[in-house]
Write a protein that holds these residues in place. Sequence first.
Motif, PDB file in Angstrom:
ATOM      1  N   UNK A  24     -33.652 -50.048  42.343  1.00  0.00           N
ATOM      2  CA  UNK A  24     -34.122 -50.397  41.002  1.00  0.00           C
ATOM      3  C   UNK A  24     -34.220 -51.901  40.822  1.00  0.00           C
ATOM      4  N   UNK A  25     -33.241 -52.609  41.367  1.00  0.00           N
ATOM      5  CA  UNK A  25     -33.255 -54.067  41.290  1.00  0.00           C
ATOM      6  C   UNK A  25     -34.447 -54.638  42.047  1.00  0.00           C
ATOM      7  N   UNK A  26     -34.696 -54.135  43.243  1.00  0.00           N
ATOM      8  CA  UNK A  26     -35.842 -54.627  44.023  1.00  0.00           C
ATOM      9  C   UNK A  26     -37.156 -54.306  43.351  1.00  0.00           C
ATOM     10  N   UNK A  27     -37.262 -53.126  42.759  1.00  0.00           N
ATOM     11  CA  UNK A  27     -38.502 -52.749  42.069  1.00  0.00           C
ATOM     12  C   UNK A  27     -38.764 -53.671  40.887  1.00  0.00           C
ATOM     13  N   UNK A  28     -37.726 -54.003  40.144  1.00  0.00           N
ATOM     14  CA  UNK A  28     -37.906 -54.900  39.002  1.00  0.00           C
ATOM     15  C   UNK A  28     -38.271 -56.314  39.445  1.00  0.00           C
TER      16      UNK A  28
END
Length: 106
Positions: A24-28
């Motif tokens: 989720x962090x990488x996607x954001x």
Amino acid sequence: MNSPDDGKGRRSPARPSLFLERQGYRRRRLTDAARLLPFLGAALLALPLLWPDESESAEALSLSSAMFYIFACWGILILISVVFGIAARRMAARENAEPGAESWRR
């Protein structure tokens, strides 16, 4: 000492975690970078406006070199957006393939 009760015998709802999972962090961060790409492109494409023209000095750059610069920036921006698209597609496929990924979505 501290209990999750609100004083009336009911439990307060669980607070979500402050930390994001790695995907989720990488996607954001990828989304944030993709949102900044048009501003980077505008800055790169406006840069030839600051170059000196032929009437000011002998150090002026020709129009052909400015056009080459603009088309090179345009091509690089296209390649960067393709890379972002491929990365986003791979992240979405990885999230859908993970078992239990649906239990975290709300």
